[in-house]
Design an enzyme around this catalytic site. Structure first.
Site, PDB file in Angstrom:
ATOM      1  CG  ASP A   1       2.175   4.488  -3.017  1.00  0.00           C
ATOM      2  OD1 ASP A   1       1.556   4.760  -1.965  1.00  0.00           O
ATOM      3  OD2 ASP A   1       2.954   3.516  -3.104  1.00  0.00           O
TER       4      ASP A   1
ATOM      5  CE  LYS B   1       9.359   7.141  -1.166  1.00  0.00           C
ATOM      6  NZ  LYS B   1       9.561   6.053  -2.166  1.00  0.00           N
ATOM      7  N   GLY B   2       3.392  10.069   0.812  1.00  0.00           N
ATOM      8  CA  GLY B   2       2.033  10.311   0.333  1.00  0.00           C
ATOM      9  C   GLY B   2       1.557  11.759   0.426  1.00  0.00           C
TER      10      GLY B   2
ATOM     11  CE  LYS C   1      -9.602   4.883   1.959  1.00  0.00           C
ATOM     12  NZ  LYS C   1      -8.879   3.612   1.783  1.00  0.00           N
TER      13      LYS C   1
ATOM     14  CD  GLU D   1      -0.564  10.354   6.713  1.00  0.00           C
ATOM     15  OE1 GLU D   1       0.058  10.652   5.685  1.00  0.00           O
ATOM     16  OE2 GLU D   1      -0.255   9.404   7.449  1.00  0.00           O
ATOM     17  CG  ASP D   2      -1.320  10.045   2.336  1.00  0.00           C
ATOM     18  OD1 ASP D   2      -1.497   9.784   3.549  1.00  0.00           O
ATOM     19  OD2 ASP D   2      -0.800   9.238   1.545  1.00  0.00           O
TER      20      ASP D   2
ATOM     21  CG  PHE E   1      -6.215   1.313  -2.421  1.00  0.00           C
ATOM     22  CD1 PHE E   1      -5.660   1.343  -1.151  1.00  0.00           C
ATOM     23  CD2 PHE E   1      -5.393   1.536  -3.510  1.00  0.00           C
ATOM     24  CE1 PHE E   1      -4.306   1.595  -0.960  1.00  0.00           C
ATOM     25  CE2 PHE E   1      -4.034   1.783  -3.335  1.00  0.00           C
ATOM     26  CZ  PHE E   1      -3.496   1.811  -2.058  1.00  0.00           C
ATOM     27  CB  VAL E   2      -8.228   6.949  -3.389  1.00  0.00           C
ATOM     28  CG1 VAL E   2      -9.732   6.752  -3.348  1.00  0.00           C
ATOM     29  CG2 VAL E   2      -7.706   7.373  -2.019  1.00  0.00           C
TER      30      VAL E   2
ATOM     31  CG  ASP F   1      -7.538   3.174   5.843  1.00  0.00           C
ATOM     32  OD1 ASP F   1      -8.697   3.253   5.451  1.00  0.00           O
ATOM     33  OD2 ASP F   1      -6.893   2.108   5.806  1.00  0.00           O
TER      34      ASP F   1
ATOM     35  NE  ARG G   1       4.839   7.748  -3.831  1.00  0.00           N
ATOM     36  CZ  ARG G   1       4.383   7.303  -2.661  1.00  0.00           C
ATOM     37  NH1 ARG G   1       3.370   7.903  -2.084  1.00  0.00           N
ATOM     38  NH2 ARG G   1       4.919   6.257  -2.075  1.00  0.00           N
TER      39      ARG G   1
END
Ligand code: 5GP
Length: 187
Positions: free
Chosen positions: A164, A48-49, A136, A104-105, A157-158, A108, A170
């Site tokens: 979320d 969902k990101g 990142k 993609e959001d 962590f954002v 990582d 979100r």
């Protein structure tokens, strides 16, 4: 929503403002317009990101495209992924011989997209490109080519703008670093 809102009180700080996001999304939309005009690509939103980023981005692309949605879950704790990916919801249509753009959001470790690239290569997509809002690079664990990224961010962590923690935050219009006190006693 302004930055005095209740949800903002769980942030250590705002990292990327809504104005910076809007500018970057617009610029990225222009680049993708040039790249994909006449190609009829499939833009795949990784739920969902990426949902908020995706809906803003496609409206900045002046070229015919198809939208599709995929949901994956990576096993691990809520703040770290393990690279073991399960497709929870797959695309509606085949991608054979089509240009696929994975949206993609955040990248990582890179393991989720590394896995998905292989999935789409096996499905004989014509090409598979990766577009991400955030990257990142310091956390990368696999060799992954990110084709377009709006912002490189440090190892924190954002949340916000689709991202979320425990399904919350979100709907924040900006991206912020979540205060560690919110998650430090969770698994
Ligand atoms: P990767 O497979 O690249 O390690 O993980 C990518 C996924 O991990 C992202 O799609 C996102 O769901 C999650 N993730 C990684 N870093 C963050 C972060 O800082 N905040 C949030 N909310 N999710 C993150």
């Amino acid at each position: 929503m302004d930055t005095n809102a209740l949800l903002y009180q769980d942030l250590e700080k705002v990292l990327v403002t809504r104005e910076e996001i809007a500018k970057a999304v617009k610029e990225l939309g222009q680049k993708l317009t040039e790249k994909y005009r006449g190609e009829d690509p499939i833009f795949v939103c990784i739920l969902k990101g990426a949902s908020v980023f995706f809906t803003d981005l496609v409206r900045e692309i002046d070229a015919p495209l198809t939208m599709d949605f995929m949901m994956v879950s990576s096993y691990g704790s809520s703040t770290k992924s393990t690279g073991v990916v399960k497709i929870v919801k797959d695309l509606d249509k085949p991608v054979t011989d089509r240009h696929v753009v994975l949206v993609e959001d955040i990248v990582d470790s890179g393991m989720t997209l590394h896995y998905l690239k292989k999935v789409f290569a096996n499905r004989e997509a014509k090409s598979v490109s990766i577009v991400t809002l955030l990257d990142k690079p310091a956390r990368r664990r696999v060799d992954l080519k990110v084709d377009y990224s709006c912002f490189n961010i440090p190892d924190a962590f954002v949340v916000g703008y689709g991202l979320d923690y425990d399904e919350k935050y979100r709907n924040l219009p900006d991206i912020g670093v979540l205060h560690p006190k919110i998650y430090e006693n969770q698994g």
